[in-house]
Design a protein around this motif. Structure first.
Motif, mmCIF file in Angstrom:
data_model
loop_
_atom_site.group_PDB
_atom_site.id
_atom_site.type_symbol
_atom_site.label_atom_id
_atom_site.label_comp_id
_atom_site.label_asym_id
_atom_site.label_seq_id
_atom_site.Cartn_x
_atom_site.Cartn_y
_atom_site.Cartn_z
ATOM 1 N N MET A 1 0.845 -1.171 0.000
ATOM 2 C CA MET A 1 0.000 0.000 0.000
ATOM 3 C C MET A 1 0.893 1.238 0.000
ATOM 4 N N SER A 2 0.291 2.384 -0.219
ATOM 5 C CA SER A 2 1.087 3.587 -0.406
ATOM 6 C C SER A 2 0.458 4.786 0.291
ATOM 7 N N LEU A 3 1.126 5.904 0.141
ATOM 8 C CA LEU A 3 0.628 7.158 0.693
ATOM 9 C C LEU A 3 -0.732 7.510 0.095
ATOM 10 N N ASP A 4 -0.906 7.283 -1.180
ATOM 11 C CA ASP A 4 -2.205 7.551 -1.823
ATOM 12 C C ASP A 4 -3.293 6.645 -1.262
ATOM 13 N N ASP A 5 -2.963 5.375 -0.999
ATOM 14 C CA ASP A 5 -3.927 4.448 -0.408
ATOM 15 C C ASP A 5 -4.341 4.918 0.984
ATOM 16 N N LEU A 6 -3.359 5.376 1.769
ATOM 17 C CA LEU A 6 -3.657 5.889 3.105
ATOM 18 C C LEU A 6 -4.571 7.099 3.010
ATOM 19 N N GLN A 7 -4.263 8.032 2.127
ATOM 20 C CA GLN A 7 -5.095 9.225 1.961
ATOM 21 C C GLN A 7 -6.529 8.845 1.594
ATOM 22 N N ASP A 8 -6.687 7.904 0.679
ATOM 23 C CA ASP A 8 -8.023 7.446 0.283
ATOM 24 C C ASP A 8 -8.756 6.811 1.454
ATOM 25 N N ASP A 9 -8.049 5.981 2.246
ATOM 26 C CA ASP A 9 -8.674 5.323 3.393
ATOM 27 C C ASP A 9 -9.073 6.329 4.467
ATOM 28 N N VAL A 10 -8.226 7.333 4.718
ATOM 29 C CA VAL A 10 -8.559 8.360 5.722
ATOM 30 C C VAL A 10 -9.794 9.139 5.280
ATOM 31 N N GLU A 11 -9.830 9.521 4.019
ATOM 32 C CA GLU A 11 -10.994 10.253 3.510
ATOM 33 C C GLU A 11 -12.260 9.401 3.590
ATOM 34 N N GLY A 12 -12.138 8.120 3.289
ATOM 35 C CA GLY A 12 -13.287 7.217 3.382
ATOM 36 C C GLY A 12 -13.785 7.062 4.809
ATOM 37 N N TYR B 1 0.847 0.660 5.320
ATOM 38 C CA TYR B 1 0.903 1.533 4.140
ATOM 39 C C TYR B 1 2.325 1.863 3.686
ATOM 40 N N ASP B 2 3.316 1.437 4.442
ATOM 41 C CA ASP B 2 4.723 1.713 4.151
ATOM 42 C C ASP B 2 5.018 3.219 4.109
ATOM 43 N N VAL B 3 4.382 3.962 5.028
ATOM 44 C CA VAL B 3 4.640 5.388 5.194
ATOM 45 C C VAL B 3 4.630 5.709 6.690
ATOM 46 N N THR B 4 5.099 6.903 7.046
ATOM 47 C CA THR B 4 5.043 7.369 8.426
ATOM 48 C C THR B 4 4.042 8.518 8.517
ATOM 49 N N TYR B 5 3.759 8.928 9.736
ATOM 50 C CA TYR B 5 2.848 10.043 9.954
ATOM 51 C C TYR B 5 3.414 11.326 9.354
ATOM 52 N N TYR C 1 2.770 11.269 5.740
ATOM 53 C CA TYR C 1 1.346 11.548 5.501
ATOM 54 C C TYR C 1 1.082 13.053 5.585
ATOM 55 N N LEU C 2 1.623 13.710 6.614
ATOM 56 C CA LEU C 2 1.400 15.138 6.786
ATOM 57 C C LEU C 2 1.983 15.955 5.636
ATOM 58 N N SER C 3 3.150 15.555 5.158
ATOM 59 C CA SER C 3 3.798 16.313 4.084
ATOM 60 C C SER C 3 3.230 15.966 2.710
ATOM 61 N N GLY C 4 2.583 14.815 2.607
ATOM 62 C CA GLY C 4 2.014 14.412 1.326
ATOM 63 C C GLY C 4 3.026 13.783 0.387
ATOM 64 N N MET C 5 4.211 13.474 0.914
ATOM 65 C CA MET C 5 5.214 12.805 0.084
ATOM 66 C C MET C 5 6.096 11.920 0.961
ATOM 67 N N THR C 6 6.636 10.886 0.351
ATOM 68 C CA THR C 6 7.503 9.967 1.080
ATOM 69 C C THR C 6 8.891 10.578 1.232
ATOM 70 N N TYR C 7 9.691 9.987 2.117
ATOM 71 C CA TYR C 7 11.054 10.472 2.308
ATOM 72 C C TYR C 7 11.858 10.365 1.007
#
Length: 110
Positions: free
Chosen positions: A1-12, A74-78, A81-87
């Protein structure tokens, strides 16, 4: 999963929650909530529940538990998520730069 997947799940999840939430309480939770109501005398019970969610969220962030679960799922950190981009995206690690073609025919010549 990815940052986009996390964003979609949070919005849902945000949409699914709506404005109000009905929660069943067990005896222990009801007793603890009653004690907090008596001691803290909030304007309404909803205020205590909101504060409890904020405290749980902050503790989960502070202890790294949120990052652990986000990295696992999701293979991302908080922070990512806040910055909208991976390291990798922040540091340019995902970019491939053209490499200079080096033909070193002399490498093994004596």
């Amino acid at each position: 999963m990815s940052l986009d997947d996390l964003q979609d799940d949070v919005e849902g999840e945000y949409s699914a929650l709506g404005e109000e939430l009905s929660v069943e309480l067990d005896g222990e939770t009801r007793n603890e909530l009653a004690l907090l109501e008596a001691a803290l005398d909030p304007e309404d019970t909803d205020d205590l529940v909101r504060r409890a969610v904020h405290m749980l969220f902050q503790r989960t962030v502070d202890t790294g538990n949120l990052d652990f679960h986000l990295r696992s799922g999701y293979d991302v950190t908080y922070d990512e998520y806040l910055s909208g981009m991976t390291y990798d995206e922040m540091t340019g690690g995902g970019q491939s730069f053209p490499q200079q073609q080096q033909k070193d025919d002399r490498r093994y010549q004596f």
